[in-house]
Scaffold this active site. Structure first.
Site, mmCIF file in Angstrom:
data_model
loop_
_atom_site.group_PDB
_atom_site.id
_atom_site.type_symbol
_atom_site.label_atom_id
_atom_site.label_comp_id
_atom_site.label_asym_id
_atom_site.label_seq_id
_atom_site.Cartn_x
_atom_site.Cartn_y
_atom_site.Cartn_z
ATOM 1 N N LYS A 183 0.875 -1.188 0.000
ATOM 2 C CA LYS A 183 0.000 0.000 0.000
ATOM 3 C C LYS A 183 0.907 1.232 0.000
ATOM 4 O O LYS A 183 1.421 1.623 1.031
ATOM 5 C CB LYS A 183 -0.885 -0.037 1.264
ATOM 6 N N VAL A 220 -7.625 3.053 4.397
ATOM 7 C CA VAL A 220 -7.566 1.773 3.672
ATOM 8 C C VAL A 220 -6.258 1.054 4.020
ATOM 9 O O VAL A 220 -6.230 -0.163 4.225
ATOM 10 C CB VAL A 220 -7.716 2.011 2.146
ATOM 11 N N GLY A 221 -5.163 1.819 4.133
ATOM 12 C CA GLY A 221 -3.881 1.225 4.542
ATOM 13 C C GLY A 221 -3.937 0.732 5.974
ATOM 14 O O GLY A 221 -3.351 -0.306 6.320
ATOM 15 N N GLU A 259 10.106 1.726 10.214
ATOM 16 C CA GLU A 259 11.194 2.644 9.832
ATOM 17 C C GLU A 259 10.597 4.040 9.860
ATOM 18 O O GLU A 259 9.729 4.355 9.047
ATOM 19 C CB GLU A 259 11.687 2.344 8.406
ATOM 20 N N CYS A 293 14.765 10.536 5.314
ATOM 21 C CA CYS A 293 14.638 10.403 6.767
ATOM 22 C C CYS A 293 15.985 10.383 7.458
ATOM 23 O O CYS A 293 16.089 10.765 8.619
ATOM 24 C CB CYS A 293 13.853 9.142 7.088
ATOM 25 N N GLU A 392 11.204 16.712 13.007
ATOM 26 C CA GLU A 392 11.588 16.421 11.626
ATOM 27 C C GLU A 392 10.870 17.390 10.686
ATOM 28 O O GLU A 392 9.641 17.481 10.706
ATOM 29 C CB GLU A 392 11.209 14.987 11.299
#
Ligand code: NAD
Length: 489
Positions: A183, A220-221, A259, A293, A392
């Protein structure tokens, strides 16, 4: 075969390319704001069908034990990607806004070639090990350790390096014998959907082994984390979403591999080539508009040379104007969306509100009225407690922070909720390595060494994640361990 010839991508469910029950949604070029075309918009019903197909392919076929078939299919997918690499490059530049030069590396060709590592690892792997006969509790027993696929894997991925992250999950998960539902992020559906076209046209993957579900709806994910038919979720994305995935997965106690984000530090020690190190930090922070990242976004420099360091970083970063990702020389392209651009601008505004200043950049370039661009920006005058030093940003923004010696530099680097990566520069390699050993991070760069490669594990300490992707450790994340004890005569 032309990839996405009709500029409309489909889902891959149970070996077939199908339209989504939710219609379609647009995928947009972030450099031009033009709609490239549409992707199938999956609903919960489509996701259910994909999970069911993956479950059946795992439970009712020989996929999980047929190493030869798996190795062949992965090599076929790799070859198909190689054969279509120029189309994939154009798609990646257009949909992701990835600078062309990065498509020769981590944005495309690197991860395609890294599929060899997955196939080779499966081919040569010691699936069982014989521990021999012993007599635990006085009972003579022959002991064997078997390593087996976990089952159905749900892979949820972000938009910043879509091929790298999609393939770093698809490759090892399938090589290890799992079946999978991928996904991707709603911002980059085509980068994943093209895999469906290549798989159906050019590979022997049995129906249901790989399923690809694009959707404009994050919920949905989230079904992958919640569904009891899914055994493991492999997620890359923001730390907040990682928390949601972990908590959704708790109800069915599935394995959760994460991650997540980072706020990595680039430490310049007092004996280092200051200008060279700061220039390298500035260059790295500008690449792909800072949307990586593991990019080092805090430049930590000796206090006595702070102004010199800011000047060196600004000289490099100020020269890297954001530009057309199609041009061979572009380092800093657009950010992915208006939402991300506005989010970055919010961070830049916070730096000024907290008493910082811009040594270069500071917002959207005045000479571009279309595309989602942010000028590479150096922030000076703030400490490690500033919002821009703690959170971040995911944009081309470097915050320069002063340190008072090696111990203080280590303290600043580790004073973060994240622990993804770190860099140390010193004229004395042993001194740099000693500092690197004290960093609470998953990857360390000493004087410019490169930790990114197929056989190197990648991942984070602390709130940067759980588990490792790539390398043997990344392959073994997708395996269960079974201890078999057979009574011996
Ligand atoms: P995101 O967390 O918003 O989305 C990532 C993926 O999760 C997308 O596919 C999204 O649709 C999906 N998603 C959103 N909400 C969900 C939910 N509740 N349950 C399940 N799935 C959900 O991240 P993003 O904005 O796409 O990507 C940027 C972030 O990803 C940055 O924070 C970056 O640091 C991180 N990232 C980490 C790594 C790494 O390896 N550590 C690599 C790349 C990006």
């Amino acid at each position: 075969m032309t990839l996405l010839g009709d500029r409309e991508s489909r889902l891959l469910v149970d070996g077939k390319l199908v339209t989504g029950s939710g219609g379609t949604f647009a995928t947009v070029n972030p450099a031009t704001e033009e709609t490239l075309g549409v992707a199938a918009d999956a609903t919960a019903e489509d996701m259910g069908a994909a999970i069911e197909a993956a479950r059946r392919a795992f439970d009712d076929t020989g996929w999980s034990t047929d190493v030869e078939l798996r190795v062949r299919c992965i090599r076929q997918l790799q070859q198909a990607m190689r054969d279509h690499v120029e189309e994939l490059r154009d798609l990646t530049i257009a949909e992701v806004g990835a600078p062309r030069m990065l498509t020769a590396a981590a944005q495309l060709e690197g991860p395609v070639e890294d599929l060899s590592f997955c196939a080779d690892t499966a081919q040569g792997y010691e699936w069982t090990s014989d521990l021999g006969v012993a007599s635990p509790m006085g009972i003579k027993t022959h002991r064997t350790i078997a390593r087996e696929a976990i089952g159905v894997v749900g892979a949820i991925t972000p938009w910043n390096f879509p091929h790298q992250i999609n393939l770093a999950k698809v490759g090892p998960a399938l090589a290890a014998g799992n079946t999978l539902v991928l996904k991707p992020a709603p911002d980059t559906p085509w980068a994943a959907a093209v895999l469906g076209e290549l798989i159906t046209e050019h590979t022997d993957f049995p129906p249901g082994v790989v399923n690809i579900i694009t959707s404009s709806d994050h919920a949905v994910g989230a079904l992958l984390s919640k569904d009891p038919r899914v055994d493991m979720v492999s997620f890359t994305g923001s730390t907040n979403t990682g928390r949601a995935v972990m908590s959704d997965g708790a109800a069915t106690l599935k394995k959760v591999f994460l991650e997540l984000g980072g706020k990595s530090a680039f430490l310049v020690l007092d004996d280092a080539d200051l200008a060279g190190a700061c220039s390298m930090a500035a260059f790295t922070a500008s690449m792909h508009a800072g949307q990586g990242c593991a990019i080092t976004t805090r430049l930590v420099v000796p206090r006595a040379r702070y102004d010199e360091a800011v000047e060196a970083a600004a000289a490099t970063m100020g020269g890297l104007k954001p530009g057309d990702p199609n041009k061979p020389g572009t380092i800093c392209g657009p950010v992915i969306s208006a939402r991300q651009r506005d989010r970055i601008q919010g961070y830049l505004d916070s730096a000024i509100a907290e008493g910082g200043r811009f040594a270069c950049g500071g917002g959207s370039p005045a000479d571009r009225d279309t595309g989602f661009f942010i000028e590479p920006t150096v922030i000076a005058g703030l400490g490690n407690s500033a919002k821009v030093a703690r959170e971040e940003i995911f944009g081309p923004v470097l915050t320069v922070i002063a340190h008072d010696g090696d111990d203080d530099a280590v303290r600043i680097a580790n004073d973060s909720p994240y622990g993804l990566s770190g860099t140390v520069f010193s004229a004395d390699e042993d001194r740099a390595a000693g500092i690197g050993a004290r960093l609470r991070v998953g990857t360390v760069n000493i004087n410019g060494g490169v930790w990114y490669s197929a056989d190197m594990p990648f991942g984070g300490y602390k709130q940067s994640g759980i588990g490792r992707e790539m390398g043997l450790a990344g392959f073994e994340e997708y395996l269960e361990i079974k201890a078999i004890a057979k009574a011996a005569k």
